[in-house]
Design a protein around this motif. Sequence first.
Motif, PDB file in Angstrom:
ATOM      1  N   LYS A 198       0.809  -1.216   0.000  1.00  0.00           N
ATOM      2  CA  LYS A 198       0.000   0.000   0.000  1.00  0.00           C
ATOM      3  C   LYS A 198       0.843   1.267   0.000  1.00  0.00           C
ATOM      4  CE  LYS A 198      -3.408   1.014   2.687  1.00  0.00           C
ATOM      5  NZ  LYS A 198      -4.773   1.345   2.356  1.00  0.00           N
ATOM      6  N   ARG A 221       2.092   2.283   2.873  1.00  0.00           N
ATOM      7  CA  ARG A 221       1.452   2.867   4.065  1.00  0.00           C
ATOM      8  C   ARG A 221       2.455   3.002   5.197  1.00  0.00           C
ATOM      9  NH1 ARG A 221      -4.319   1.517   6.232  1.00  0.00           N
ATOM     10  NH2 ARG A 221      -4.149   1.407   8.482  1.00  0.00           N
ATOM     11  N   SER A 229      -8.092  -0.723   3.827  1.00  0.00           N
ATOM     12  CA  SER A 229      -8.713  -0.544   2.523  1.00  0.00           C
ATOM     13  C   SER A 229      -7.672  -0.833   1.442  1.00  0.00           C
ATOM     14  CB  SER A 229      -9.256   0.872   2.408  1.00  0.00           C
ATOM     15  OG  SER A 229      -8.290   1.811   2.838  1.00  0.00           O
ATOM     16  N   ASN A 242      -6.432   0.303  -1.257  1.00  0.00           N
ATOM     17  CA  ASN A 242      -5.970   1.374  -2.145  1.00  0.00           C
ATOM     18  C   ASN A 242      -4.509   1.661  -1.835  1.00  0.00           C
ATOM     19  OD1 ASN A 242      -7.521   2.309   0.376  1.00  0.00           O
ATOM     20  ND2 ASN A 242      -6.133   4.020   0.006  1.00  0.00           N
ATOM     21  N   SER A 286     -10.535   5.251  -1.170  1.00  0.00           N
ATOM     22  CA  SER A 286     -10.735   3.823  -0.913  1.00  0.00           C
ATOM     23  C   SER A 286     -11.444   3.155  -2.091  1.00  0.00           C
ATOM     24  CB  SER A 286     -11.578   3.626   0.351  1.00  0.00           C
ATOM     25  OG  SER A 286     -10.856   4.027   1.479  1.00  0.00           O
ATOM     26  N   HIS A 329      -5.816  11.777   3.047  1.00  0.00           N
ATOM     27  CA  HIS A 329      -6.633  10.624   2.698  1.00  0.00           C
ATOM     28  C   HIS A 329      -7.536  10.938   1.531  1.00  0.00           C
ATOM     29  CE1 HIS A 329      -6.180   7.887   6.084  1.00  0.00           C
ATOM     30  NE2 HIS A 329      -7.043   7.107   5.484  1.00  0.00           N
TER      31      HIS A 329
HETATM   32 MG    MG Z   1      -7.933   3.289   4.346  1.00  0.00          MG
END
Ligand code: MG
Length: 355
Positions: free
Chosen positions: A58, A60, A145, A147, A153, A243
Amino acid sequence: MKTEYVTINERSPDMNALHYAGQIIKEGGLVAFPTETVYGLGADALNEKAAAKIYEAKGRPSDNPLIVHIANMADLSRIVRKVPESALVLSEELWPGPLTMIFEKKEIVPDATTGGLSTVAVRFPSNRIAQLLIRESGGFIAAPSANRSGRPSPTLAEHCREDLDGRVDMIIDGGPVGIGVESTIIDMTAKRPELLRPGFVTMEMLERLLDGIDRDPSLDRTGMPDELSPAPAPRAPGMKYRHYAPRGEMVLVDGDHEAAKEYISGCINEEKKKGKKTAVICADEDRERFGADIVLSYGRRNDYECLARNLFTLLRTCDEKGADVIFAETVPGNGLGDALMNRMRKAAGYRIVNV
Ligand code: MG
Ligand code: TXA
């Protein structure tokens, strides 16, 4: 990595395909799958290395914890220390469904899953494909999620493909999701339960079921933090990151409906003169009203469930069509409007104009 694709019908799920997907997760792989809220990117929640792969796929930040998905009430006590009475009430009324609860975690849940926190977020989704996959995978799927970090998302398997093709082992196409915004998150470890992220389960629904509920103060901030008014840090680590953001600059317009439409029309003309590609997200009834390059309607006015289902797709469409500026009206913040405004404010980077 080559991503495998499989289509599964929620009404008559192909158990062979689900068993195979479950094997991938058991062996430490990544599978994107549908839930009723948004698509999730799943890995074995109890496998440190597998959970860590999610962050890489991701892009992330690794201090942002994952939600553990279960498909059996009895499994809850295997991963959490204590289930307060109020959580039992919520689980009876709202699980399976779009509600995530935070508990003190047991040792068995690795730090990679919880971003090093001593608590764990747990959700029991109602989507049948999700439930069957969780059971086939051993019972505990960590899934954010599906994405790339910072993108809206995914509400369709196609969105997962756009963001994660070649980065995950499998993407399951289970059709469009039913809800379209991520689950409501509530912290059950505090004295009084605290809402950390609004979702389809609304504040009003929770108030009816609980003795009292707090609300993370950072949810109600109206502008970007600055030096004079620093924002309170959100309690759900993920809520601090940028986001849902489309690439274009989004502006929300708040106020009387006619005045807002007037204002948006004026802005569209101005921006067009500057050579900008303009987009507007509006109700069906207002489509004809705007001369923007891209006019996207979410459904009938005041149909907020429809707006929830379409919001993230519309933001992605703005990107695809190359919108430089995107205008939308605010919605009333009660009920589902709380979650919608939360996502829209973030997508707009808190650019809100009052007319
Ligand atoms: Mg998310
Ligand atoms: O609907 C959903 O919840 C979807 C589907 C796939 O289930 N999942 C989802 O996950 O939205 P994600 O990772 O995009 O958002 C999870 C949020 C993040 O903001 C994260 O910081 C917060 O939950 N979170 C997770 N564990 C937490 C914890 N122990 N304490 C506080 N916040 C937590």
